[in-house]
Scaffold this motif. Structure first.
Motif, short mmCIF file in Angstrom:
data_model
loop_
_atom_site.label_atom_id
_atom_site.label_comp_id
_atom_site.label_asym_id
_atom_site.label_seq_id
_atom_site.Cartn_x
_atom_site.Cartn_y
_atom_site.Cartn_z
N VAL A 86 0.73 -1.38 -0.02
CA VAL A 86 0.06 0.00 -0.01
C VAL A 86 0.95 1.48 -0.06
N LYS A 87 2.04 1.13 0.66
CA LYS A 87 3.03 2.39 0.76
C LYS A 87 3.70 2.58 -0.67
N GLY A 88 4.02 1.36 -1.38
CA GLY A 88 4.91 1.60 -2.57
C GLY A 88 4.36 1.18 -3.63
N PRO A 89 4.41 -0.09 -4.06
CA PRO A 89 4.05 -0.62 -5.66
C PRO A 89 2.50 -0.38 -5.88
N LEU A 90 1.76 -0.54 -4.97
CA LEU A 90 0.18 -0.37 -5.54
C LEU A 90 -0.05 1.12 -6.14
N PRO A 91 0.56 2.23 -5.07
CA PRO A 91 0.42 3.55 -5.65
C PRO A 91 1.14 3.82 -7.13
N LEU A 92 2.27 3.06 -6.95
CA LEU A 92 3.03 3.19 -8.37
C LEU A 92 2.37 2.72 -9.42
#
Length: 207
Positions: free
Chosen positions: A122-128
């Motif tokens: 949730v903090k990295g790959p998904l927002p990307l």
């Protein structure tokens, strides 16, 4: 017309859902072979790579979800003929699949281990990935991802976003998409309102 049998879990979502939707939207007759999670251990014994979905085409078994979705998309008229538009469609398919693979690594985890893994997503790959998808949508007109019309790229993103919004994934906030890429929610709602999509889910009394 080839005889088609699509085999996948008895759920609304996952890697088999875009192909199911494409087949239904295209009005293509097929056997929708569904099974419970409890039966997966037995079902996978009969698949080439111990995984689903699979598609039987006149008795020939095909594996790999994006290959299946692309094939039925062509049959249904939901895949671009133009080479560049097809490339844009494929790019989206592959990006969403990359994100699905990252999410898949968290399945089977429990407790704090699951929470830590999902929180990291949730903090990295998904927002990307969500941010990139929104940018692609905007770059190609704001309504569809390729060819200025509904394609399997839209169906793949629709299933992905619906899953993230569903609340069925522990430690993935249901407002993640709205916060990171709100235009994807607008897109998702547009696809959900497509008459053929509405008719498909109405058969199951499902959202």
């Amino acid at each position: 017309m080839s005889q088609l049998t699509l085999t996948y879990f008895d759920i609304h979502g996952g890697r088999g859902e875009p192909a199911r939707l494409a087949l239904h939207i295209g009005g293509l007759p097929f056997e929708d072979k569904r099974f419970a999670f409890a039966d997966f251990a037995e079902v996978r014994k009969s698949t080439p790579l111990n995984q689903v979905p699979t598609l039987h085409v006149d008795g020939v078994q095909i594996t790999q979800s994006d290959a299946i979705t692309r094939y039925v998309g062509k049959l249904a008229g939901l895949y671009p003929i133009d080479a560049l538009q097809a490339l844009l469609c494929d790019e989206v398919l592959s990006a969403v699949e990359d994100a699905n693979v990252k999410i898949g690594t968290t399945f089977g985890l429990t407790g704090d281990t699951l929470k830590e893994a999902r929180t990291a997503l949730v903090k990295g790959p998904l927002p990307l990935y969500l941010g990139w998808l929104q940018t692609q949508l905007q770059a190609h007109g704001g309504e569809y991802f390729a060819d200025q019309r509904l394609t399997i790229a839209d169906l793949k993103v629709f299933v992905f976003v619906t899953s993230l919004n569903s609340g069925r994934m522990d430690h993935v906030p249901t407002d993640l998409v709205e916060k990171v890429a709100p235009l994807l929610n607008t897109h998702c709602q547009r696809i959900a309102q497509n008459p053929a999509v509405v008719a498909y889910y109405a058969k199951f009394n499902a959202p």
